[in-house]
Motif scaffolding. Structure first.
Motif, PDB file in Angstrom:
ATOM      1  N   LEU A 183       0.840  -1.199   0.000  1.00  0.00           N
ATOM      2  CA  LEU A 183       0.000   0.000   0.000  1.00  0.00           C
ATOM      3  C   LEU A 183       0.876   1.251   0.000  1.00  0.00           C
ATOM      4  O   LEU A 183       0.593   2.224  -0.721  1.00  0.00           O
ATOM      5  CB  LEU A 183      -0.944  -0.017   1.214  1.00  0.00           C
ATOM      6  CG  LEU A 183      -1.932   1.144   1.315  1.00  0.00           C
ATOM      7  CD1 LEU A 183      -2.776   1.264   0.047  1.00  0.00           C
ATOM      8  CD2 LEU A 183      -2.848   0.979   2.528  1.00  0.00           C
ATOM      9  N   ALA A 184       1.931   1.216   0.794  1.00  0.00           N
ATOM     10  CA  ALA A 184       2.845   2.371   0.823  1.00  0.00           C
ATOM     11  C   ALA A 184       3.452   2.597  -0.556  1.00  0.00           C
ATOM     12  O   ALA A 184       3.527   3.734  -1.044  1.00  0.00           O
ATOM     13  CB  ALA A 184       3.946   2.129   1.857  1.00  0.00           C
ATOM     14  N   LEU A 185       3.848   1.509  -1.189  1.00  0.00           N
ATOM     15  CA  LEU A 185       4.426   1.627  -2.532  1.00  0.00           C
ATOM     16  C   LEU A 185       3.396   2.141  -3.527  1.00  0.00           C
ATOM     17  O   LEU A 185       3.695   2.984  -4.383  1.00  0.00           O
ATOM     18  CB  LEU A 185       4.942   0.255  -3.002  1.00  0.00           C
ATOM     19  CG  LEU A 185       6.306  -0.182  -2.486  1.00  0.00           C
ATOM     20  CD1 LEU A 185       6.595  -1.620  -2.891  1.00  0.00           C
ATOM     21  CD2 LEU A 185       7.404   0.728  -3.036  1.00  0.00           C
ATOM     22  N   ALA A 186       2.164   1.633  -3.413  1.00  0.00           N
ATOM     23  CA  ALA A 186       1.112   2.055  -4.335  1.00  0.00           C
ATOM     24  C   ALA A 186       0.840   3.545  -4.183  1.00  0.00           C
ATOM     25  O   ALA A 186       0.653   4.268  -5.173  1.00  0.00           O
ATOM     26  CB  ALA A 186      -0.154   1.248  -4.072  1.00  0.00           C
ATOM     27  N   VAL A 233     -10.118   6.115  -6.501  1.00  0.00           N
ATOM     28  CA  VAL A 233     -10.790   6.926  -5.472  1.00  0.00           C
ATOM     29  C   VAL A 233     -11.124   8.296  -6.079  1.00  0.00           C
ATOM     30  O   VAL A 233     -10.238   8.970  -6.619  1.00  0.00           O
ATOM     31  CB  VAL A 233      -9.875   7.113  -4.228  1.00  0.00           C
ATOM     32  CG1 VAL A 233     -10.570   7.994  -3.188  1.00  0.00           C
ATOM     33  CG2 VAL A 233      -9.503   5.772  -3.638  1.00  0.00           C
ATOM     34  N   PRO A 234     -12.419   8.713  -6.024  1.00  0.00           N
ATOM     35  CA  PRO A 234     -12.798   9.995  -6.636  1.00  0.00           C
ATOM     36  C   PRO A 234     -11.997  11.163  -6.050  1.00  0.00           C
ATOM     37  O   PRO A 234     -11.898  11.289  -4.824  1.00  0.00           O
ATOM     38  CB  PRO A 234     -14.289  10.126  -6.303  1.00  0.00           C
ATOM     39  CG  PRO A 234     -14.735   8.739  -6.010  1.00  0.00           C
ATOM     40  CD  PRO A 234     -13.561   8.027  -5.444  1.00  0.00           C
ATOM     41  N   ARG A 235     -11.465  11.980  -6.937  1.00  0.00           N
ATOM     42  CA  ARG A 235     -10.672  13.147  -6.499  1.00  0.00           C
ATOM     43  C   ARG A 235     -11.517  14.100  -5.650  1.00  0.00           C
ATOM     44  O   ARG A 235     -11.032  14.788  -4.753  1.00  0.00           O
ATOM     45  CB  ARG A 235     -10.132  13.934  -7.705  1.00  0.00           C
ATOM     46  CG  ARG A 235      -9.173  13.211  -8.601  1.00  0.00           C
ATOM     47  CD  ARG A 235      -7.843  13.005  -7.941  1.00  0.00           C
ATOM     48  NE  ARG A 235      -7.717  11.604  -7.526  1.00  0.00           N
ATOM     49  CZ  ARG A 235      -6.768  11.126  -6.763  1.00  0.00           C
ATOM     50  NH1 ARG A 235      -5.844  11.928  -6.286  1.00  0.00           N
ATOM     51  NH2 ARG A 235      -6.723   9.866  -6.429  1.00  0.00           N
ATOM     52  N   SER A 236     -12.826  14.111  -5.976  1.00  0.00           N
ATOM     53  CA  SER A 236     -13.715  15.064  -5.288  1.00  0.00           C
ATOM     54  C   SER A 236     -13.705  14.844  -3.772  1.00  0.00           C
ATOM     55  O   SER A 236     -13.870  15.784  -2.993  1.00  0.00           O
ATOM     56  CB  SER A 236     -15.143  14.910  -5.820  1.00  0.00           C
ATOM     57  OG  SER A 236     -15.565  13.573  -5.680  1.00  0.00           O
ATOM     58  N   LEU A 237     -13.507  13.583  -3.361  1.00  0.00           N
ATOM     59  CA  LEU A 237     -13.493  13.304  -1.913  1.00  0.00           C
ATOM     60  C   LEU A 237     -12.311  14.006  -1.247  1.00  0.00           C
ATOM     61  O   LEU A 237     -12.433  14.585  -0.165  1.00  0.00           O
ATOM     62  CB  LEU A 237     -13.421  11.794  -1.677  1.00  0.00           C
ATOM     63  CG  LEU A 237     -14.601  10.957  -2.159  1.00  0.00           C
ATOM     64  CD1 LEU A 237     -14.371   9.487  -1.898  1.00  0.00           C
ATOM     65  CD2 LEU A 237     -15.888  11.416  -1.457  1.00  0.00           C
ATOM     66  N   PRO A 259     -10.471   3.314   3.724  1.00  0.00           N
ATOM     67  CA  PRO A 259     -11.789   2.674   3.522  1.00  0.00           C
ATOM     68  C   PRO A 259     -12.062   2.354   2.054  1.00  0.00           C
ATOM     69  O   PRO A 259     -12.678   1.345   1.749  1.00  0.00           O
ATOM     70  CB  PRO A 259     -12.777   3.725   4.041  1.00  0.00           C
ATOM     71  CG  PRO A 259     -11.993   4.628   4.904  1.00  0.00           C
ATOM     72  CD  PRO A 259     -10.605   4.639   4.374  1.00  0.00           C
ATOM     73  N   MET A 260     -11.596   3.232   1.156  1.00  0.00           N
ATOM     74  CA  MET A 260     -11.906   3.025  -0.259  1.00  0.00           C
ATOM     75  C   MET A 260     -11.141   1.844  -0.864  1.00  0.00           C
ATOM     76  O   MET A 260     -11.594   1.248  -1.835  1.00  0.00           O
ATOM     77  CB  MET A 260     -11.593   4.300  -1.073  1.00  0.00           C
ATOM     78  CG  MET A 260     -12.527   5.457  -0.778  1.00  0.00           C
ATOM     79  SD  MET A 260     -14.254   5.099  -1.147  1.00  0.00           S
ATOM     80  CE  MET A 260     -14.256   5.201  -2.927  1.00  0.00           C
ATOM     81  N   VAL A 261      -9.978   1.530  -0.305  1.00  0.00           N
ATOM     82  CA  VAL A 261      -9.223   0.390  -0.844  1.00  0.00           C
ATOM     83  C   VAL A 261      -9.507  -0.891  -0.039  1.00  0.00           C
ATOM     84  O   VAL A 261      -8.893  -1.926  -0.304  1.00  0.00           O
ATOM     85  CB  VAL A 261      -7.688   0.650  -0.880  1.00  0.00           C
ATOM     86  CG1 VAL A 261      -7.364   1.836  -1.747  1.00  0.00           C
ATOM     87  CG2 VAL A 261      -7.112   0.798   0.516  1.00  0.00           C
ATOM     88  N   GLN A 262     -10.443  -0.787   0.890  1.00  0.00           N
ATOM     89  CA  GLN A 262     -10.717  -1.939   1.754  1.00  0.00           C
ATOM     90  C   GLN A 262     -11.117  -3.206   0.991  1.00  0.00           C
ATOM     91  O   GLN A 262     -10.675  -4.302   1.337  1.00  0.00           O
ATOM     92  CB  GLN A 262     -11.787  -1.559   2.764  1.00  0.00           C
ATOM     93  CG  GLN A 262     -11.839  -2.529   3.938  1.00  0.00           C
ATOM     94  CD  GLN A 262     -13.015  -2.255   4.829  1.00  0.00           C
ATOM     95  OE1 GLN A 262     -13.364  -1.105   5.067  1.00  0.00           O
ATOM     96  NE2 GLN A 262     -13.637  -3.317   5.319  1.00  0.00           N
ATOM     97  N   PRO A 263     -11.943  -3.104  -0.073  1.00  0.00           N
ATOM     98  CA  PRO A 263     -12.285  -4.333  -0.813  1.00  0.00           C
ATOM     99  C   PRO A 263     -11.045  -5.028  -1.395  1.00  0.00           C
ATOM    100  O   PRO A 263     -10.969  -6.242  -1.420  1.00  0.00           O
ATOM    101  CB  PRO A 263     -13.205  -3.832  -1.931  1.00  0.00           C
ATOM    102  CG  PRO A 263     -13.779  -2.573  -1.406  1.00  0.00           C
ATOM    103  CD  PRO A 263     -12.708  -1.950  -0.570  1.00  0.00           C
ATOM    104  N   VAL A 264     -10.086  -4.221  -1.830  1.00  0.00           N
ATOM    105  CA  VAL A 264      -8.854  -4.809  -2.366  1.00  0.00           C
ATOM    106  C   VAL A 264      -8.060  -5.464  -1.239  1.00  0.00           C
ATOM    107  O   VAL A 264      -7.527  -6.565  -1.384  1.00  0.00           O
ATOM    108  CB  VAL A 264      -8.005  -3.739  -3.092  1.00  0.00           C
ATOM    109  CG1 VAL A 264      -6.630  -4.292  -3.455  1.00  0.00           C
ATOM    110  CG2 VAL A 264      -8.721  -3.261  -4.333  1.00  0.00           C
ATOM    111  N   THR A 265      -8.005  -4.790  -0.100  1.00  0.00           N
ATOM    112  CA  THR A 265      -7.310  -5.362   1.050  1.00  0.00           C
ATOM    113  C   THR A 265      -7.935  -6.705   1.408  1.00  0.00           C
ATOM    114  O   THR A 265      -7.246  -7.700   1.626  1.00  0.00           O
ATOM    115  CB  THR A 265      -7.401  -4.408   2.261  1.00  0.00           C
ATOM    116  OG1 THR A 265      -6.910  -3.137   1.866  1.00  0.00           O
ATOM    117  CG2 THR A 265      -6.592  -4.925   3.446  1.00  0.00           C
ATOM    118  N   PHE A 266      -9.258  -6.709   1.440  1.00  0.00           N
ATOM    119  CA  PHE A 266      -9.973  -7.937   1.772  1.00  0.00           C
ATOM    120  C   PHE A 266      -9.632  -9.051   0.772  1.00  0.00           C
ATOM    121  O   PHE A 266      -9.304 -10.178   1.154  1.00  0.00           O
ATOM    122  CB  PHE A 266     -11.478  -7.645   1.775  1.00  0.00           C
ATOM    123  CG  PHE A 266     -12.308  -8.876   1.924  1.00  0.00           C
ATOM    124  CD1 PHE A 266     -12.303  -9.594   3.110  1.00  0.00           C
ATOM    125  CD2 PHE A 266     -13.098  -9.329   0.882  1.00  0.00           C
ATOM    126  CE1 PHE A 266     -13.070 -10.733   3.247  1.00  0.00           C
ATOM    127  CE2 PHE A 266     -13.857 -10.473   1.020  1.00  0.00           C
ATOM    128  CZ  PHE A 266     -13.845 -11.180   2.198  1.00  0.00           C
TER     129      PHE A 266
END
Lengths: 469, 318
Positions: B112-115, B206-210, B231-238
């Motif tokens: 995640l840090a690298l990403a 992840v939408p830039r608007s957020l 939270p937005m990358v949580q599905p990938v983490t899962f």
């Protein structure tokens, strides 16, 4: 994102469910390829032969098979596999009822295969004259009494013929001995352990030459057998039913072996052996004594040719505990068996005999320095006199023949139904030989019970296999 | 007075025979369609039965037999499972396998840090992305051999690097304490590229608007990460956690190459390595199958728990 999640959920559930059905049996490199049809031939003259080996094996067998086809009118399909995948592929072929007519078999797995009705009894197909001309070990390794479970008796049924017999000999670096002004060890009489250690100390030098040298560097798993046997100890009783490691002579021999590095300091340290293993150091001319087996000869010869200033070698007997003791070492073998369900059993048995004893094939394999000949008359006559020296086999090659004839024993575990009891011995052995945190006496005492339980289990499994097939 | 409507006229033009023929045509069409539908459905169903249901059923039965993998099976009920409970090597191998899972959170954190780093406009971004992905497409056998050299206690790359900062590195693969961590480090390195790639895709989605809204509200970088990115990358983490646990539980190749006898004091033997040995070296396919099934069930249980936890933490920005 939701779709992605659904896909992920499905994928993971399927993955988890299929894990149990799929685990195990993967190839070591993860590669996959189209599988050849291993099933035996259908037509009266069709045979399949499944084996593993080097290009020399293939070339030698191709010549023999061409000749066999010409003489018998048979059509032989050769199926060659990678060495590390052979056992699992054969097992899969058997489970899938696609057993080849003729195939390689490891002597250690023979009992299970016989009980399962996979191997044909070749006793009636192979003439006594043929058997008499093969090393006893070469045929005894494939004899089996299905009633008693005993192995190696020449009166029992024959379930295979040797592809080869592999004497695990011992050698020394002739160049290093010369450089250090040491007298070469006897080619006929074994050294005692004390003489061996004394020589190793003289060979271990860091200032005599412009490179460091050591007396020896032996891997305990493959090299300790000859020394344990040379001290009159063994892993198992003659009837293969009792583990015998917890004896004073065994502990003493193992401790002596460990002390070569720990106390005497005549081997490279664990770290040194890891940075360049002792096999490489031996070929680099840094080690005095090291195992020499037929399958190493081609490599050792080319090293000696490229580096005559550092490396040359010859074969000698393994050391023994006391003067006058008999020396021995382990002798391996790979067999050629015939499927019990072959539609052309007699022809298949003929092919197995041909592959094991055809003179031209034996000459090709010996010339390629793949193995010593299986045929006693050729090995002890023309080969040892003229062919072996001409092909570049070491000066004392007769030591190999001596091992094949009388000094060789099977590795412990090969003649029991499973080798698990013997494999167990090596778990934790580094505490004795590498770091010395445990004495050999304590180690063997801690192993005896567990190994015996596993050996008992092996016999129970054999008895069950005898009943169920 | 007899009057006829248009409908009646039309109907009257359809004789009973016509209606029957139409029904027949319709039925034939339906039958044909049903046939095609059945054929389309049959393919996955047959595949499922042949490649999943049958092997699973066979595995379950085989696990209750005394079977050497080549001969006949003898039904022995739950004996293999009883033996497994009493087998110290099964527990040791299971413990080793569980221990290897330590690498999963470590690998994901680094990925995640690298990403996050690679999603920024930095020089050589494509180069780094390629470099991190190379281990993923490399042969595992080749990588295992390379790392075996790198872990050499004397002249290995790892210890040489450690010596630059004054650390006297251990004899990694010969030391029972360090053999497992050594394999974990290698596994993390090998899997980094894949996890990073998935995280990268998730981070960029992840939408830039957020972030813009958060900036307007004065949120710090850390707040944006914890309240938006994570939270937005949580599905990938899962997804990565679940697939990594499944893959980690099947670790075999690197162990078989780097420590072919199970490592010093059996410290690296994984459960699948033990299963493979029992099945193909010790001719105990029935017992090996029982162990494989237990491993499969354990992984299934862990996966179900993860699904539950994930569902509890689920959210939507809709």
């Amino acid at each position: 994102m939701r779709k992605f999640k659904t896909a992920a959920i499905t994928a993971t559930m399927v993955g988890a469910l299929t894990l149990a059905a799929c685990s195990g049996g993967s190839s070591s490199d993860g590669s996959g390829s189209a599988e050849p049809d291993t099933a035996g031939g259908d037509a009266p003259n069709e045979l399949t032969f499944m084996f593993r080996g080097s290009d020399y094996d293939k070339a030698a067998y191709q010549t023999a098979i061409d000749k066999f086809e010409e003489e018998t009118g048979a059509e032989v399909t050769m199926i060659i596999t990678d060495a590390d995948q052979y056992a699992t592929k054969l097992q899969a072929a058997i489970a899938g009822n696609k057993v080849p007519d003729v195939f390689y078999i490891e002597p250690g797995k023979m009992m299970g295969y016989v009980y399962a009705g996979v191997l044909a009894d070749l006793t009636d197909y192979v003439g006594q004259d043929v058997i008499d001309n093969i090393w006893d070990f070469g045929t005894d390794a494939y004899r089996f009494n299905t009633e008693t479970g005993e192995r190696g008796n020449s009166a029992d049924a024959l379930y295979g013929l040797p592809k080869d017999v592999g004497p695990f000999g011992f050698g020394y670096n002739t160049v290093l001995f010369e450089k250090l002004g040491l007298e070469a060890p006897s080619a006929d009489e074994p050294m005692t352990f004390d003489e061996f250690v004394a020589l190793c100390k003289e060979l271990t030098q860091d200032d005599e030459l412009d490179y460091q040298t050591w007396g020896t560097g032996l891997n305990v798993v493959w090299n300790s057998q000859a020394f344990v046997w040379g001290a009159g100890a063994d892993w198992i009783s003659e009837d293969q039913k009792t583990v015998t490691v917890d004896t004073p002579e065994f502990a003493e021999a193992l401790q002596w072996f460990a002390d070569l590095g720990l106390v005497e300091g005549v081997t490279p340290s664990v770290e040194q052996a890891q940075s360049l293993d002792t096999y490489q150091r031996w070929m680099a001319g840094e080690i005095g004594f090291f195992p020499v087996a037929p399958w190493d000869i081609a490599t050792y010869n080319s090293v000696a040719e490229e580096n005559p200033d550092t490396f040359g070698y010859d074969v000698i007997p393994y050391p023994v505990a006391n003067e006058g003791d008999d020396w021995s070492t382990w002798l391996g073998s790979l067999g050629i068996a015939v499927s019990e369900n072959s539609k052309n059993k007699e022809l298949a048995a003929q092919l197995a005999t041909y592959l094991s004893t055809d003179l031209d094939a034996q000459k090709t394999l010996a010339e390629g320095k793949v193995q010593i000949p299986n045929l006693i008359d050729y090995a002890t006559g023309e080969w040892i006199e003229t062919d072996a020296p001409a092909a570049g086999w070491p000066a004392n090659t007769k030591a190999f023949l001596e091992i094949a004839e009388s000094k060789g024993k099977p590795l412990p575990g090969v003649w029991t139904y499973t080798p698990e009891w013997y494999d167990n011995f090596w778990i934790g052995i580094e505490n004795v030989v590498d770091n010395g945190s445990q004495t050999a006496a304590d180690f063997v005492a801690s192993k005896q019970t567990e190994m015996q339980q596993l050996l008992d289990q092996s016999w129970i499994s054999a008895d069950q296999a005898k009943v169920t097939g | 007075m007899a009057t006829t409507t248009d409908t009646e006229q039309v109907t009257s033009t359809w004789t009973k025979a016509d209606q029957k023929a139409a029904r027949k045509r319709s039925a034939a069409l339906h039958r044909k369609e049903h046939g095609w539908a059945a054929a389309f459905m049959a393919a996955p169903v047959i595949g499922w039965v042949a490649f999943l249901l049958f092997p699973m059923g066979f595995s379950i039965y085989a696990s209750m037999t005394n079977w050497n993998g080549i001969g006949n099976m003898t039904f022995i009920g739950l004996d293999n499972y009883t033996r497994l409970v009493q087998d110290p090597y099964f527990w040791k191998a299971l413990w080793n396998t569980v221990f290897y899972m330590i690498g999963i959170p470590i690998g994901l954190a680094i990925s995640l840090a690298l990403a996050l780093a690679l999603s920024r406009k930095i020089r050589g971004r494509t180069f780094f992305r390629t470099v991190y992905y190379i281990p993923v497409i490399s042969s595992l056998a080749a990588i295992a051999i390379l790392w075996q050299w790198a872990y050499n206690g004397d002249f290995g790359l790892v210890n040489q690097a450690l010596s630059l900062v004054g650390i006297d590195g251990p004899n990694w693969l010969q030391d029972p304490t360090f053999a497992k961590p050594a394999l974990i480090i290698m596994a993390v390195w090998k899997g980094l590229g894949y996890s990073t790639l998935l995280y990268l895709a998730a981070v960029q989605a992840v939408p830039r608007s957020l972030y813009e809204a958060a900036s307007l509200d004065g949120a710090s970088g850390w707040k944006k990460f914890t309240k938006i990115t994570w939270p937005m990358v949580q599905p990938v983490t899962f997804f990565l956690v679940v697939t990594n646990i499944i893959a980690g539980s099947m670790i075999f190749t690197e162990i078989n190459i780097m420590t072919p006898t199970g490592g010093p004091s059996w410290s690296t033997a994984s459960l699948v390595w033990y299963v493979w040995n029992q099945a193909f070296r010790n001719l105990q396919m029935g017992y090996a199958t029982a162990m494989a099934l237990v491993l499969g069930i354990l992984v299934l249980i862990v996966t179900v728990i993860q699904f539950r936890i994930n569902r509890a933490n689920d959210f939507s920005i809709d």
